[in-house]
Design a protein around this motif. Structure first.
Motif, PDB file in Angstrom:
ATOM      1  N   ILE A   1       0.837  -1.201   0.000  1.00  0.00           N
ATOM      2  CA  ILE A   1       0.000   0.000   0.000  1.00  0.00           C
ATOM      3  C   ILE A   1       0.872   1.250   0.000  1.00  0.00           C
ATOM      4  CG2 ILE A   1      -1.642   1.338   1.368  1.00  0.00           C
ATOM      5  CD1 ILE A   1      -2.874  -1.293   2.282  1.00  0.00           C
ATOM      6  N   ALA A   2       1.946   1.242   0.811  1.00  0.00           N
ATOM      7  CA  ALA A   2       2.841   2.399   0.874  1.00  0.00           C
ATOM      8  C   ALA A   2       3.518   2.638  -0.476  1.00  0.00           C
ATOM      9  CB  ALA A   2       3.884   2.196   1.968  1.00  0.00           C
ATOM     10  N   ALA A   3       3.957   1.564  -1.123  1.00  0.00           N
ATOM     11  CA  ALA A   3       4.616   1.702  -2.422  1.00  0.00           C
ATOM     12  C   ALA A   3       3.658   2.244  -3.474  1.00  0.00           C
ATOM     13  CB  ALA A   3       5.181   0.348  -2.867  1.00  0.00           C
ATOM     14  N   GLN A   4       2.425   1.748  -3.463  1.00  0.00           N
ATOM     15  CA  GLN A   4       1.431   2.225  -4.427  1.00  0.00           C
ATOM     16  C   GLN A   4       1.059   3.679  -4.142  1.00  0.00           C
ATOM     17  OE1 GLN A   4       0.415   0.538  -7.089  1.00  0.00           O
ATOM     18  NE2 GLN A   4      -0.874   2.236  -7.772  1.00  0.00           N
ATOM     19  N   ALA A   5       0.940   4.031  -2.869  1.00  0.00           N
ATOM     20  CA  ALA A   5       0.623   5.414  -2.508  1.00  0.00           C
ATOM     21  C   ALA A   5       1.733   6.358  -2.954  1.00  0.00           C
ATOM     22  CB  ALA A   5       0.409   5.532  -1.001  1.00  0.00           C
ATOM     23  N   LEU A   6       2.991   5.947  -2.797  1.00  0.00           N
ATOM     24  CA  LEU A   6       4.117   6.766  -3.238  1.00  0.00           C
ATOM     25  C   LEU A   6       4.085   6.947  -4.751  1.00  0.00           C
ATOM     26  CD1 LEU A   6       6.753   8.237  -2.595  1.00  0.00           C
ATOM     27  CD2 LEU A   6       7.943   6.030  -2.781  1.00  0.00           C
ATOM     28  N   LEU A   7       3.793   5.860  -5.471  1.00  0.00           N
ATOM     29  CA  LEU A   7       3.698   5.942  -6.929  1.00  0.00           C
ATOM     30  C   LEU A   7       2.572   6.871  -7.353  1.00  0.00           C
ATOM     31  CD1 LEU A   7       4.470   4.988  -9.776  1.00  0.00           C
ATOM     32  CD2 LEU A   7       2.914   3.049  -9.458  1.00  0.00           C
ATOM     33  N   GLU A   8       1.406   6.747  -6.715  1.00  0.00           N
ATOM     34  CA  GLU A   8       0.259   7.602  -7.046  1.00  0.00           C
ATOM     35  C   GLU A   8       0.595   9.079  -6.791  1.00  0.00           C
ATOM     36  OE1 GLU A   8      -2.759   6.720  -8.197  1.00  0.00           O
ATOM     37  OE2 GLU A   8      -2.679   4.544  -8.053  1.00  0.00           O
ATOM     38  N   THR A   9       1.302   9.351  -5.701  1.00  0.00           N
ATOM     39  CA  THR A   9       1.659  10.734  -5.372  1.00  0.00           C
ATOM     40  C   THR A   9       2.633  11.304  -6.393  1.00  0.00           C
ATOM     41  OG1 THR A   9       1.364  10.245  -3.011  1.00  0.00           O
ATOM     42  CG2 THR A   9       2.578  12.235  -3.569  1.00  0.00           C
ATOM     43  N   LYS A  10       3.629  10.518  -6.779  1.00  0.00           N
ATOM     44  CA  LYS A  10       4.595  10.977  -7.777  1.00  0.00           C
ATOM     45  C   LYS A  10       3.904  11.256  -9.112  1.00  0.00           C
ATOM     46  CE  LYS A  10       8.744   8.683  -5.978  1.00  0.00           C
ATOM     47  NZ  LYS A  10       9.776   7.638  -6.246  1.00  0.00           N
ATOM     48  N   MET A  11       2.994  10.382  -9.513  1.00  0.00           N
ATOM     49  CA  MET A  11       2.280  10.579 -10.775  1.00  0.00           C
ATOM     50  C   MET A  11       1.441  11.853 -10.729  1.00  0.00           C
ATOM     51  SD  MET A  11       1.100   6.637 -11.524  1.00  0.00           S
ATOM     52  CE  MET A  11      -0.014   7.127 -12.823  1.00  0.00           C
ATOM     53  N   LEU A  12       0.818  12.100  -9.580  1.00  0.00           N
ATOM     54  CA  LEU A  12      -0.009  13.296  -9.439  1.00  0.00           C
ATOM     55  C   LEU A  12       0.823  14.561  -9.512  1.00  0.00           C
ATOM     56  CD1 LEU A  12      -2.763  14.600  -8.812  1.00  0.00           C
ATOM     57  CD2 LEU A  12      -2.269  14.270  -6.390  1.00  0.00           C
ATOM     58  N   LEU A  13       1.963  14.567  -8.817  1.00  0.00           N
ATOM     59  CA  LEU A  13       2.798  15.766  -8.764  1.00  0.00           C
ATOM     60  C   LEU A  13       3.525  16.026 -10.080  1.00  0.00           C
ATOM     61  CD1 LEU A  13       4.299  15.436  -5.164  1.00  0.00           C
ATOM     62  CD2 LEU A  13       2.394  16.856  -5.925  1.00  0.00           C
ATOM     63  N   ARG A  14       3.638  15.003 -10.924  1.00  0.00           N
ATOM     64  CA  ARG A  14       4.294  15.178 -12.224  1.00  0.00           C
ATOM     65  C   ARG A  14       3.317  15.581 -13.312  1.00  0.00           C
ATOM     66  NH1 ARG A  14       7.989   9.644 -12.120  1.00  0.00           N
ATOM     67  NH2 ARG A  14       9.536  10.343 -10.581  1.00  0.00           N
ATOM     68  N   ASN A  15       2.032  15.559 -13.014  1.00  0.00           N
ATOM     69  CA  ASN A  15       0.996  15.863 -13.999  1.00  0.00           C
ATOM     70  C   ASN A  15       0.712  17.362 -13.992  1.00  0.00           C
ATOM     71  OD1 ASN A  15      -1.510  16.185 -15.392  1.00  0.00           O
ATOM     72  ND2 ASN A  15      -1.961  14.028 -15.049  1.00  0.00           N
ATOM     73  N   GLY A  16       1.088  18.040 -15.072  1.00  0.00           N
ATOM     74  CA  GLY A  16       0.916  19.488 -15.136  1.00  0.00           C
ATOM     75  C   GLY A  16      -0.528  19.922 -15.038  1.00  0.00           C
ATOM     76  N   GLU A  17      -1.438  19.201 -15.688  1.00  0.00           N
ATOM     77  CA  GLU A  17      -2.851  19.558 -15.640  1.00  0.00           C
ATOM     78  C   GLU A  17      -3.404  19.409 -14.236  1.00  0.00           C
ATOM     79  OE1 GLU A  17      -4.862  17.201 -18.500  1.00  0.00           O
ATOM     80  OE2 GLU A  17      -3.901  18.131 -20.226  1.00  0.00           O
ATOM     81  N   GLN A  18      -2.986  18.356 -13.539  1.00  0.00           N
ATOM     82  CA  GLN A  18      -3.449  18.164 -12.175  1.00  0.00           C
ATOM     83  C   GLN A  18      -2.919  19.255 -11.256  1.00  0.00           C
ATOM     84  OE1 GLN A  18      -5.663  16.171 -11.358  1.00  0.00           O
ATOM     85  NE2 GLN A  18      -5.617  14.309 -12.556  1.00  0.00           N
ATOM     86  N   LEU A  19      -1.660  19.644 -11.447  1.00  0.00           N
ATOM     87  CA  LEU A  19      -1.102  20.707 -10.618  1.00  0.00           C
ATOM     88  C   LEU A  19      -1.819  22.027 -10.868  1.00  0.00           C
ATOM     89  CD1 LEU A  19       2.743  20.030 -10.774  1.00  0.00           C
ATOM     90  CD2 LEU A  19       1.192  19.638  -8.862  1.00  0.00           C
ATOM     91  N   LEU A  20      -2.206  22.273 -12.118  1.00  0.00           N
ATOM     92  CA  LEU A  20      -2.967  23.485 -12.429  1.00  0.00           C
ATOM     93  C   LEU A  20      -4.270  23.495 -11.649  1.00  0.00           C
ATOM     94  CD1 LEU A  20      -3.529  26.036 -14.165  1.00  0.00           C
ATOM     95  CD2 LEU A  20      -4.539  24.500 -15.868  1.00  0.00           C
ATOM     96  N   LEU A  21      -4.931  22.357 -11.612  1.00  0.00           N
ATOM     97  CA  LEU A  21      -6.225  22.248 -10.958  1.00  0.00           C
ATOM     98  C   LEU A  21      -6.107  22.296  -9.441  1.00  0.00           C
ATOM     99  CD1 LEU A  21      -9.310  21.654 -11.492  1.00  0.00           C
ATOM    100  CD2 LEU A  21      -8.726  19.240 -11.189  1.00  0.00           C
ATOM    101  N   THR A  22      -5.100  21.624  -8.906  1.00  0.00           N
ATOM    102  CA  THR A  22      -5.022  21.460  -7.457  1.00  0.00           C
ATOM    103  C   THR A  22      -4.213  22.532  -6.747  1.00  0.00           C
ATOM    104  OG1 THR A  22      -3.090  20.004  -7.681  1.00  0.00           O
ATOM    105  CG2 THR A  22      -5.260  18.959  -7.661  1.00  0.00           C
TER     106      THR A  22
END
Length: 258
Positions: A22-43
């Motif tokens: 779960i920790a490894a998947q959560a870390l991966l999900e967080t990295k993907m979110l922070l690398r997504n420019g559109e998501q960063l624009l929104l959030t």
């Protein structure tokens, strides 16, 4: 690997412990979110711009007192919605479309573990958002009051409610429909959810309906505590709790992995 007997090897092959997965998947999900420019624009970018713009330019009548004291709680609520609902719905919807969820569902990580990892990723992102927005709000002259525990409870319940709604949308609609619907809901709730426009600016009948929305309950609850120094806003807490239970239950029941 070294053989220790017939058919026995050390270390023995198998899945990692569940908390580690779960920790490894959560870390991966967080990295993907922070690398997504559109998501960063929104959030990050949109909430920050709204906070700075409406706090420094007299566009909306926020009542007596400093505009930032009214706006900061609403922008915090908007940040929760943008991450837990809009961003998560869009990302999960396209993961479902491209077959990512189907493949993850076949891994040793159980489905509820994947949902837990996604929720942890949302919480990490929200912590970063809250820190950033709080620093900016303080620089604009914000002077919050109230009980930190009440603020934490409101944020957790708001996250649960919006996360459930986002997963429900992503798990039942096509990815393109999720993209359009999530952005539309974001815009509508931004205007009519008490984030930057006080609910008392709407007709009484509309106020009664809008006040039951999770974004309105979260905005008003945070505002009661942080702006007015109130105790626990039990009415808003109750509304968010109902939304959280209903949304998470519906998401768990109707979510389709393919």
């Amino acid at each position: 690997m070294t053989p220790t007997g017939t058919g026995t090897y050390t270390p023995r092959p198998g899945a990692a412990p569940l908390p580690r997965m779960i920790a490894a998947q959560a870390l991966l999900e967080t990295k993907m979110l922070l690398r997504n420019g559109e998501q960063l624009l929104l959030t990050v970018v949109i909430p920050t711009l709204l906070l700075v713009l409406f706090s420094t330019v007299d566009i909306v009548d926020t009542g007596s007192g400093e505009a930032v004291d009214f706006l900061a709680p609403g922008i915090l609520a908007l940040a929760v919605m943008s991450t837990a609902f809009t961003g998560q719905a869009i990302a999960t919807g396209f993961e479902r479309r491209y077959g990512v969820l189907k493949r993850l569902a076949a891994s040793p990580l159980p489905r509820w573990g994947l949902m837990t990892a996604k929720t942890l990723s949302v919480l990490v992102t929200e912590i970063l958002q809250v820190i950033l927005l709080t620093v900016i709000a303080f620089s604009l002259g914000w002077s919050p009051h109230g009980n930190p525990f009440a603020v934490l409870l409101l944020l957790v319940l708001g996250t649960a409610a919006f996360s459930g709604l986002g997963l429900l949308m992503a798990g039942t609609l096509k990815a393109e429909a999720t993209l359009a619907a999530a952005n539309l809901v974001f815009l509508l709730l931004l205007v009519g959810g008490g984030v930057v426009v006080p609910l008392d600016k709407f007709p009484q009948g509309a106020q009664d309906v809008l006040g039951l929305l999770p974004i309105a309950a979260l905005s008003d609850g945070l505002r009661d505590v942080l702006q007015h120094g109130a105790g626990m806003p039990w009415g808003d807490v109750g509304i968010l709790a109902v939304w959280a239970v209903a949304a998470l239950t519906a998401a768990g029941t109707f979510f389709r992995w393919e």
